[in-house]
Structures are given as structure tokens and as C-alpha cells.
Design an enzyme around this catalytic site. Structure first.
Site, PDB file in Angstrom:
ATOM      1  N   GLU A 155       0.867  -1.186   0.000  1.00 28.46           N
ATOM      2  CA  GLU A 155       0.000   0.000   0.000  1.00 28.46           C
ATOM      3  C   GLU A 155       0.902   1.233   0.000  1.00 28.46           C
ATOM      4  OE1 GLU A 155      -2.696  -0.234   3.316  1.00 28.46           O
ATOM      5  OE2 GLU A 155      -3.595  -2.098   2.564  1.00 28.46           O
ATOM      6  N   ARG A 312      34.569  -7.454 -30.484  1.00 27.31           N
ATOM      7  CA  ARG A 312      34.967  -6.040 -30.535  1.00 27.31           C
ATOM      8  C   ARG A 312      36.494  -5.900 -30.516  1.00 27.31           C
ATOM      9  NH1 ARG A 312      33.808  -0.876 -31.983  1.00 27.31           N
ATOM     10  NH2 ARG A 312      34.614   0.631 -30.464  1.00 27.31           N
ATOM     11  N   GLU A 408       9.446  -7.819  -3.477  1.00 33.31           N
ATOM     12  CA  GLU A 408       9.439  -9.046  -2.663  1.00 33.31           C
ATOM     13  C   GLU A 408      10.457  -8.945  -1.535  1.00 33.31           C
ATOM     14  OE1 GLU A 408       8.389 -12.684  -3.545  1.00 33.31           O
ATOM     15  OE2 GLU A 408       7.209 -12.181  -5.292  1.00 33.31           O
ATOM     16  N   GLY A 409      10.554  -7.779  -0.940  1.00 30.34           N
ATOM     17  CA  GLY A 409      11.509  -7.548   0.147  1.00 30.34           C
ATOM     18  C   GLY A 409      12.771  -6.912  -0.395  1.00 30.34           C
TER      19      GLY A 409
HETATM   20  C1  LIG Z   1       7.577  -3.119 -10.435  1.00 34.33           C
HETATM   21  C2  LIG Z   1       7.002  -3.396  -9.087  1.00 34.33           C
HETATM   22  C3  LIG Z   1       6.141  -4.472  -8.932  1.00 34.33           C
HETATM   23  C4  LIG Z   1       5.588  -4.747  -7.678  1.00 34.33           C
HETATM   24  N1  LIG Z   1       4.682  -5.751  -7.568  1.00 34.33           N
HETATM   25  C5  LIG Z   1       4.037  -5.920  -6.397  1.00 34.33           C
HETATM   26  C6  LIG Z   1       2.969  -6.860  -6.294  1.00 34.33           C
HETATM   27  O1  LIG Z   1       2.621  -7.560  -7.254  1.00 34.33           O
HETATM   28  N2  LIG Z   1       2.312  -6.971  -5.109  1.00 34.33           N
HETATM   29  C7  LIG Z   1       2.660  -6.212  -4.030  1.00 34.33           C
HETATM   30  O2  LIG Z   1       2.037  -6.363  -2.992  1.00 34.33           O
HETATM   31  N3  LIG Z   1       3.683  -5.312  -4.090  1.00 34.33           N
HETATM   32  C8  LIG Z   1       4.359  -5.136  -5.240  1.00 34.33           C
HETATM   33  N4  LIG Z   1       5.375  -4.214  -5.327  1.00 34.33           N
HETATM   34  C9  LIG Z   1       5.748  -3.421  -4.159  1.00 34.33           C
HETATM   35  C10 LIG Z   1       7.083  -3.821  -3.560  1.00 34.33           C
HETATM   36  O3  LIG Z   1       6.981  -5.072  -2.955  1.00 34.33           O
HETATM   37  C11 LIG Z   1       7.542  -2.694  -2.607  1.00 34.33           C
HETATM   38  O4  LIG Z   1       7.927  -1.602  -3.407  1.00 34.33           O
HETATM   39  C12 LIG Z   1       8.673  -3.138  -1.710  1.00 34.33           C
HETATM   40  O5  LIG Z   1       8.215  -4.076  -0.777  1.00 34.33           O
HETATM   41  C13 LIG Z   1       9.332  -1.980  -0.952  1.00 34.33           C
HETATM   42  O6  LIG Z   1       8.387  -1.188  -0.316  1.00 34.33           O
HETATM   43  P1  LIG Z   1       8.430   0.408  -0.510  1.00 34.33           P
HETATM   44  O7  LIG Z   1       8.507   0.671  -1.964  1.00 34.33           O
HETATM   45  O8  LIG Z   1       7.292   1.009   0.225  1.00 34.33           O
HETATM   46  O9  LIG Z   1       9.787   0.880   0.134  1.00 34.33           O
HETATM   47  P2  LIG Z   1      10.001   1.328   1.669  1.00 34.33           P
HETATM   48  O10 LIG Z   1       9.497   0.289   2.557  1.00 34.33           O
HETATM   49  O11 LIG Z   1       9.491   2.705   1.840  1.00 34.33           O
HETATM   50  O12 LIG Z   1      11.586   1.341   1.750  1.00 34.33           O
HETATM   51  C14 LIG Z   1      12.375   2.442   1.289  1.00 34.33           C
HETATM   52  C15 LIG Z   1      13.836   2.167   1.644  1.00 34.33           C
HETATM   53  O13 LIG Z   1      13.965   2.067   3.077  1.00 34.33           O
HETATM   54  C16 LIG Z   1      14.545   0.817   3.418  1.00 34.33           C
HETATM   55  N5  LIG Z   1      13.984   0.323   4.686  1.00 34.33           N
HETATM   56  C17 LIG Z   1      12.681   0.292   5.081  1.00 34.33           C
HETATM   57  N6  LIG Z   1      12.573  -0.237   6.301  1.00 34.33           N
HETATM   58  C18 LIG Z   1      13.828  -0.571   6.709  1.00 34.33           C
HETATM   59  C19 LIG Z   1      14.375  -1.174   7.872  1.00 34.33           C
HETATM   60  N7  LIG Z   1      13.619  -1.577   8.886  1.00 34.33           N
HETATM   61  N8  LIG Z   1      15.732  -1.351   7.931  1.00 34.33           N
HETATM   62  C20 LIG Z   1      16.528  -0.966   6.908  1.00 34.33           C
HETATM   63  N9  LIG Z   1      16.065  -0.390   5.778  1.00 34.33           N
HETATM   64  C21 LIG Z   1      14.728  -0.205   5.678  1.00 34.33           C
HETATM   65  C22 LIG Z   1      14.192  -0.113   2.258  1.00 34.33           C
HETATM   66  O14 LIG Z   1      15.063  -1.221   2.193  1.00 34.33           O
HETATM   67  C23 LIG Z   1      14.317   0.822   1.080  1.00 34.33           C
HETATM   68  O15 LIG Z   1      15.670   0.941   0.705  1.00 34.33           O
HETATM   69  C24 LIG Z   1       5.943  -3.937  -6.565  1.00 34.33           C
HETATM   70  C25 LIG Z   1       6.834  -2.871  -6.731  1.00 34.33           C
HETATM   71  C26 LIG Z   1       7.343  -2.578  -7.965  1.00 34.33           C
HETATM   72  C27 LIG Z   1       8.244  -1.377  -8.109  1.00 34.33           C
END
Ligand SMILES: Cc1cc2nc3c(=O)[nH]c(=O)nc-3n(C[C@H](O)[C@H](O)[C@H](O)COP(=O)(O)OP(=O)(O)OC[C@H]3O[C@@H](n4cnc5c(N)ncnc54)[C@H](O)[C@@H]3O)c2cc1C
Length: 428
Positions: A155, A312, A408-409
Site C-alpha cells: 500500500e 569487438r 518481494e523484500g
Molecule cells: C515493479 C514493481 C512491482 C511490484 N509488484 C508488487 C505486487 O505484485 N504486489 C505487491 O504487494 N507489491 C508489489 N510491489 C511493491 C514492492 O513489494 C515494494 O515496493 C517493496 O516491498 C518496498 O516497499 P516500498 O517501496 O514502500 O519501500 P520502503 O518500505 O518505503 O523502503 C524504502 C527504503 O527504506 C529501506 N527500509 C525500510 N525499512 C527498513 C528497515 N527496517 N531497515 C533498513 N532499511 C529499511 C528499504 O530497504 C528501502 O531501501 C511492486 C513494486 C514494484 C516497483
């Protein structure tokens, strides 16, 4: 027996017939079965003949490649029977093998074909056998009318922090229906899917222990696509927000059934530990497969760079005759093979019900994701200026690879999971 004689015997038995010590069959083998080799070659053939030639076009169009999905469905690569055949391979290796080959063809198209399997994994992992039989075939549609499915956990304010999910599911007892409200983000196939699997909270106070997974059947009112996401890579794969607005589904759409959920929620309210969480369960089983997808991209970039480096010519000799280039390629091969071993180990463990004591699933996805990002970047370097242009595929491969550090994490979250597993401490 002399020491020399002992050593000779050992060497003899090691070099001899390849069998285990007591001649009672191989104790350990890295060889693929004939079936696994046949499937690998079959998927490779499809990736080479159908996926690769279409890759640049669908990346530019940023649209779901329905004709390619249809071709995959017609040959049996896309469909529940194919997936079941890959999944039931006892070694667990068939899923990574298939994914590596397909994503070697192209990752954007690969995810359009394999994106459905995340929703399928949730249904299979958390649903009853009856729910699997009802919904999994509907995720795929028919070979002459293929459909896709979406798994919606993330979300806008709940990415890494799955416990922050705000989408709610309220039980309407009078009608035996669940009413879902909320907004899902970045869902692969979100809004274009026939079947959506949605993670929602039945009790916000319980955090992730109050989560449950729901099937949203095709055409359900109140489940709509929101904004389509424009992305850096994987552009042939559709990603979008999904809005759930008083979305009503029959009581039978709760995966695993209400009795099981009530028991789990009651345990959580009493402060007892939960055995599993809805979204986490799906991710755990799918991580080696996702790692294999990253491997496919890395291998494609490595092979392209290797061929290029032999062709190349600069300073009167092929650039591979410079150690700087040859060692880069050697390291790429080394890292890709090392990552594959981690992926295969985790896939084998997962399929055979061996606990991931040291977060081996996370290890496999983390390593393969980072290798893919690094190897595709190195491939661009080997190609020089050409590597930076859209005339050559490594530029697309590099854009596609980056997501494997994120979805996926994220890499950080995988390290967190591994650190907690190896230390038993609540590392933050
Ligand atoms: C192309 C694409 C396809 C996707 N498909 C799906 C799908 O099919 N279904 C679905 O449910 N989701 C999907 N996602 C979502 C995806 O799983 C999330 O983007 C991902 O889990 C990371 O969450 P976030 O983007 O909110 O990043 P955030 O959680 O905001 O993280 C931002 C940064 O902070 C770091 N961070 C956060 N918490 C911590 C912590 N405790 N310790 C250290 N570092 C931390 C993270 O590692 C990252 O570097 C998709 C995303 C993309 C871009």
C-alpha cells in the site's frame, strides 16, 4: 591398511562410478534429470524464438504483451497444468529452471507471464484444496482466452512494513460476505487481472497478525484499477494501484476459511505467537523463484557481453584479450553460478519442507538480485558506449534488473531477515 592405501581407495571410489560410498546409489547429485533438461530446453526455445524478438517492442510500448502470453498459453507454458507440473517436481528445481530460462529471454515479458504465479502461490499456500481447485484455473483463463492474476499486499504507506496495511475487511454476517475497503499500490497486473488476491486487516490493532488473504472474483464491483505506474524497467509488465471501495465478496472468498481465521485471531488477542502471517507466507515460498528470475537477466547480460568482447576489436585485438575485460567476465560467471547454487538450495529446501533456519530463501533472493544489478551494469561497461544505448539489449537488462533489489523484500529487509535468523536477536 596403510595410509596411502586408504587414500588410494578414497580417490578410487571418488573417481570410480560416481556412486555413494556403499554403492547404494548417489548420496548427492548435482545432475539435472532428463525431464528437467527437457523442460529447460523447451522453455529456452520459447524464450529465444518468441520472447527475445518481442522484448524491445513491448518495453517501448509499456503494455502487457497479450499475444506473447497467448502463445505461452497455447504451448502449455502459461496455465495451471504447466505450473502444477513445474511445482510438483520433487527436487524443487523446476520452478527456478523455468524462470531463469524465461527471464533470460526478457524480464518484462517474463513477469507478464509469471506475475500470475504470486497470486496462485497465495491461493495454494493459504487456501483450502477446494479454494485452490476453484480459483487457480480462473487465474489463468483458457489457452484461447488467457487471463492474469494479481497479488495485492503493498500500500502507499505499507511497503517493507507489511504490518502497516490499512485495507480493512469487515464481515457482514447477515449476508455471509466480506466488505473490503482500502488502496493497494504497485500491484503487478493490478486492475487488469481476472482474479485479485488481496491482503486486508480484520483487526488493525493486531498488526500483521490480524491480516487475512481474500480472493476477489472476476468482475467484482468495487475493485478498480487506480493509476498505472510508469517504471524504470520491467515495462512490459503492468503495475498499478488497486482501489477497493465497499468491495463485497462471498464469505467463501476468505482463503483458509473463517473458522481458521477466528482461531488465529483469538490466539493473537490472547498474546500467543502466530504461526504465520498471510503476506509473509506467500513471499517466503516465492523468494527462490524470484531469485531465479534475476539470474536469468544476469546470465543474458553476461552471455551478450562475452560474445561482444570476443568480437569487438580495439588496439588491434579483441577487447577480451585485456585482463580487465576477461576478469570482469570471469567474475560475472563466478557470481552468477554462486547465486544459482543458493537459489537451487533454497528451492530444494522449500519444496521438501526443510525449515529456512538461516533465512536461506532470503539469502537466495538477495544474492541473485544483487548479482543481477551488478552483472548487468558490468555488461554495459564491457559494451562501452553501445552498452548505454537502446540499440543493445544490456541497457534494458540493467533497467529490468534493479527491481530485484526492491520488490518481494528490499535488499535491506532481506539482510534484516537473515540477521535475525542467524542471531535470534531482534535486529532493527
Ligand atoms: C515493479 C514493481 C512491482 C511490484 N509488484 C508488487 C505486487 O505484485 N504486489 C505487491 O504487494 N507489491 C508489489 N510491489 C511493491 C514492492 O513489494 C515494494 O515496493 C517493496 O516491498 C518496498 O516497499 P516500498 O517501496 O514502500 O519501500 P520502503 O518500505 O518505503 O523502503 C524504502 C527504503 O527504506 C529501506 N527500509 C525500510 N525499512 C527498513 C528497515 N527496517 N531497515 C533498513 N532499511 C529499511 C528499504 O530497504 C528501502 O531501501 C511492486 C513494486 C514494484 C516497483
Amino acid at each position: 591398511m596403510s595410509t596411502t592405501g586408504g587414500a588410494e581407495e578414497l580417490i578410487e571410489s571418488a573417481l570410480g562410478d560416481g556412486q555413494g560410498s556403499a554403492g547404494d546409489g548417489p548420496a548427492f547429485s548435482m545432475a539435472l534429470t532428463q525431464d528437467q533438461e527437457d523442460v529447460r530446453d523447451w522453455v529456452h526455445g520459447f524464450a529465444e524464438a518468441t520472447v527475445r524478438p518481442a522484448a524491445a517492442e513491448w518495453d517501448e510500448r509499456e503494455e502487457t504483451p497479450w499475444p506473447v502470453i497467448a502463445e505461452a498459453a497455447q504451448i502449455g507454458l502459461y496455465g495451471y497444468e504447466g505450473l502444477a507440473q513445474f511445482w510438483f517436481d520433487e527436487s524443487g528445481l523446476m520452478m527456478p529452471i523455468v524462470n531463469e530460462e524465461l527471464f533470460w529471454g526478457d524480464a518484462g515479458i517474463g513477469l507478464s507471464i509469471m506475475g500470475t504465479s504470486l497470486a496462485v502461490a497465495a491461493i495454494f499456500g493459504q487456501g483450502t484444496p477446494e479454494q485452490s481447485a476453484e480459483w487457480i484455473p480462473q487465474c489463468f483463463g483458457a489457452p484461447d482466452d488467457p487471463r492474469v492474476a494479481a497479488f495485492c499486499s503493498s500500500e502507499p504507506d505499507a511497503g517493507s512494513d507489511v504490518s502497516a496495511i490499512r485495507t480493512t475487511a469487515r464481515y457482514d454476517e447477515a449476508n455471509d460476505e466480506w466488505v473490503l475497503n482500502g488502496q493497494k499500490a504497485w500491484a503487478t497486473n493490478g486492475g487488469i487481472a481476472a482474479v485479485h488476491v488481496v491482503i486486508a486487516s480484520v483487526d488493525r490493532e493486531l498488526g500483521s497478525r490480524g491480516h487475512a488473504a481474500f480472493v476477489i472474483p472476476p468482475g467484482t464491483k468495487g475493485c478498480e484499477q487506480g493509476a498505472k505506474v510508469r517504471k524504470h524497467g520491467l515495462r512490459a509488465s503492468h503495475t498499478a494501484d488497486v482501489h477497493l471501495d465497499d468491495c463485497r465478496v462471498p464469505g467463501s472468498c476468505l482463503l483458509g476459511g473463517k473458522e481458521k481465521l477466528d482461531e488465529r485471531v483469538a490466539r493473537a488477542r490472547e498474546g500467543k505467537r502466530a504461526k504465520s502471517q498471510a503476506a509473509m507466507q506467500t513471499f517466503e515460498t516465492s523468494r527462490p523463484t524470484v531469485g531465479a528470475q534475476a539470474l536469468g537477466i544476469a546470465r543474458a547480460a553476461y552471455e551478450y557481453a562475452l560474445d561482444y568482447a570476443k568480437e569487438r576489436v580495439q588496439f588491434g585485438r579483441p577487447i577480451i584479450e585485456n585482463q580487465a575485460i576477461a576478469f570482469t567476465l570471469a567474475n560475472m560467471k563466478l557470481e552468477i553460478d554462486a547465486a544459482r547454487l543458493l537459489v537451487w538450495r533454497a528451492a530444494w529446501m522449500g519444496r521438501n519442507g526443510i525449515r529456512f533456519e538461516n533465512a536461506e530463501g532470503s539469502m537466495s533472493k538477495l544474492k541473485a538480485g544483487e548479482v543481477a544489478v551488478w552483472a548487468t551494469e558490468r555488461a554495459m561497461q564491457v559494451l562501452g558506449g553501445n552498452g548505454y544505448t537502446r540499440e543493445y539489449p544490456v541497457e534494458r537488462m540493467h533497467r529490468d534488473a534493479k527491481i530485484y533489489d526492491i520488490f518481494e523484500g528490499t535488499a535491506e529487509i532481506q539482510r534484516l531477515v537473515i540477521s535475525r535468523a542467524i542471531s535470534g536477536m531482534h535486529v532493527r
